[in-house]
Scaffold this active site. Sequence first.
Site, mmCIF file in Angstrom:
data_model
loop_
_atom_site.group_PDB
_atom_site.id
_atom_site.type_symbol
_atom_site.label_atom_id
_atom_site.label_comp_id
_atom_site.label_asym_id
_atom_site.label_seq_id
_atom_site.Cartn_x
_atom_site.Cartn_y
_atom_site.Cartn_z
ATOM 1 N N SER A 1 0.854 -1.195 0.000
ATOM 2 C CA SER A 1 0.000 0.000 0.000
ATOM 3 C C SER A 1 0.879 1.229 0.000
ATOM 4 C CB SER A 1 -0.895 0.016 1.245
ATOM 5 O OG SER A 1 -1.597 1.240 1.358
ATOM 6 N N TYR B 1 -2.770 -0.306 10.354
ATOM 7 C CA TYR B 1 -2.840 -0.812 8.979
ATOM 8 C C TYR B 1 -1.525 -0.538 8.256
ATOM 9 C CZ TYR B 1 -4.074 -0.936 4.021
ATOM 10 O OH TYR B 1 -4.100 -1.188 2.662
#
Length: 280
Positions: free
Chosen positions: A134, A147
């Site tokens: 990500s 996250y």
Amino acid sequence: MTNWLITGVSGGLGHALAQAALARGDAVVGTVRRVADKQAFEALAPGRALGVLLDLSDHAAIPDAVATAEAWLGPIDRLVNNAGFGMVGAIEETSIAEAKALFDVNLFGAMAMIQAVLPAMRARRAGHIVTITSLSGFAPRWGTGIYGASKYALECIGQTLAQEVAPLGIRVTNVAPGGFRTGFAARGLIEAAAVIDDYEDTARQSKHSLMAGRGQEAGDPARAAAAMLVALDTPEPPRHLFLGEDALRHAREHFEMLEQEMQRWEPLSLTTGFVAEPAA
């Protein structure tokens, strides 16, 4: 024809990549968590698409899932670690149990998949491991720390794995997407249970921006899948692939900030070397 094993093909980038691979005649085993998703996936290309029920937090079940894929496909040419979920919440708000649950899927599930496919890839001296990380693995933002930490860890695993397996003929690519219209903010995002009002103007802003922008993200999953196919099919595929203008922009901003910090504090950094005392 390329043989793929892709985790999390019921939606998002995993589904888009599986569709693109199937459309060009490849064979894909995709992991799903529901029988209905398995049936829907296999209907995309009967005989070339196989759904395997798997909860990535059940690490003990992963070797059997990989064995099923190998028995059906033959050699796995590409593993794509795609499955995972997001979390918003300040560091103080996020419980250790919540963080562990996320890491069990995002990090340890992916790690277990890698460990399960590597023996056969090593034996063949061939294979390609692709991990969807990500932008958050490069450019952290308040409210997404846990996250982002799982994606930072995946980045490190991918980068070191690439060094370890390159002499064995195995390739590794980390793919860092920005915002895409995958439904991530709608169904792939959970919130920390605790709420502390002092974080309304900082950590909470990530949740607000994700909610406000869902369905309006700049990235097209189908185009992301097409870009991944181009990159992965090249004779020398990248070790790092950013997807989306926002991913490139925010990563560059973060790298520039780090460079400025290093330059600013370089004189102090260099004061820490051992200096031998002159001989008496």
